[in-house]
Design an enzyme around this catalytic site. Structure first.
Site, mmCIF file in Angstrom:
data_model
loop_
_atom_site.group_PDB
_atom_site.id
_atom_site.type_symbol
_atom_site.label_atom_id
_atom_site.label_comp_id
_atom_site.label_asym_id
_atom_site.label_seq_id
_atom_site.Cartn_x
_atom_site.Cartn_y
_atom_site.Cartn_z
ATOM 1 N N VAL A 1 0.876 -1.168 0.000
ATOM 2 C CA VAL A 1 0.000 0.000 0.000
ATOM 3 C C VAL A 1 0.911 1.214 0.000
ATOM 4 O O VAL A 1 1.887 1.264 0.752
ATOM 5 C CB VAL A 1 -0.915 0.023 1.252
ATOM 6 C CG1 VAL A 1 -1.813 1.250 1.236
ATOM 7 C CG2 VAL A 1 -1.735 -1.252 1.357
ATOM 8 N N CYS A 2 0.609 2.181 -0.868
ATOM 9 C CA CYS A 2 1.319 3.453 -0.862
ATOM 10 C C CYS A 2 2.817 3.213 -1.088
ATOM 11 O O CYS A 2 3.209 2.449 -1.955
ATOM 12 C CB CYS A 2 1.010 4.168 0.457
ATOM 13 S SG CYS A 2 1.470 5.897 0.575
ATOM 14 N N THR A 3 3.660 3.849 -0.280
ATOM 15 C CA THR A 3 5.108 3.737 -0.470
ATOM 16 C C THR A 3 5.674 2.413 0.024
ATOM 17 O O THR A 3 6.887 2.209 -0.037
ATOM 18 C CB THR A 3 5.832 4.919 0.196
ATOM 19 O OG1 THR A 3 5.449 4.978 1.574
ATOM 20 C CG2 THR A 3 5.505 6.225 -0.512
#
Length: 192
Positions: free
Chosen positions: A107-109
């Site tokens: 998720v995300c970075t």
């Protein structure tokens, strides 16, 4: 019952892990009868972590004691960008998970962690829009812009923060079908 492992660390973005945690934790075959997923939270040492904005979370276990899971989720946040993407113990563990997990997701970075572990080599992937350039620095990653998630089979990446919820529903549909998604989203009052 599928086993989900969510990795936690200092400065993890709260919704990055809490969104997927909620989706998988409230999913039942029959409302409150047959749970579909068993969710375990994991940190490097098993000690309490301090998530973004100071939320204290006590993980279930450590990397050394973590059970085999069907899905491993690596969330993002400042801690992912600044430390976890370079955490050799985590990277070694992720590489070992390739043999046992059906899906490794970010998720995300958290995608930066997967990229540094070599798991995104030659694959399409996404991350938070503010880190497209960081992810593109891994020359063999084909960065996808403006999408909620990218499914490359055993590797699934999602965009920033709330996109992890969309990714979790996608994985649920992959494992349990559309009806499980519909029921869980309705229970959560989440607009798919």
């Amino acid at each position: 019952m599928k086993k989900i492992g969510i990795y936690l660390f200092d400065e993890v973005e709260v919704l990055d892990f809490a969104g997927p945690y909620e989706v998988f934790s409230v999913a039942y075959k029959d409302r409150f009868e047959d749970k579909l997923f068993d969710v375990t939270t994991i940190s490097e040492t098993g000690d309490m972590i301090s998530a973004r904005n100071g939320l204290q979370v006590m993980p279930d276990t450590s990397l050394d004691q973590a059970p085999n899971t069907d899905v491993v989720i690596i969330p993002g946040g400042q801690g992912a960008r600044e430390k976890e993407a370079y955490n050799e113990k985590l990277i070694k563990w992720l590489r070992a998970c390739q043999d046992s997990a059906e899906v490794i997701a970010s998720v995300c970075t958290g995608a930066l962690v997967l990229a540094n572990a070599g798991l995104l080599d030659g694959k399409r992937a996404t991350t938070h829009w503010g880190s497209y350039d960081r992810l593109a620095a891994f020359s063999s990653v084909d960065v996808q812009h403006n999408v909620k998630f990218v499914d490359e089979g055993s590797i699934v990446t999602s965009g920033g923060i709330s996109a992890g919820i969309n990714m979790a529903f996608h994985l649920m549909e992959k494992f349990e079908g559309k009806e499980a998604v519909t029921q869980t989203a309705r229970w959560m009052e989440y607009d798919l």
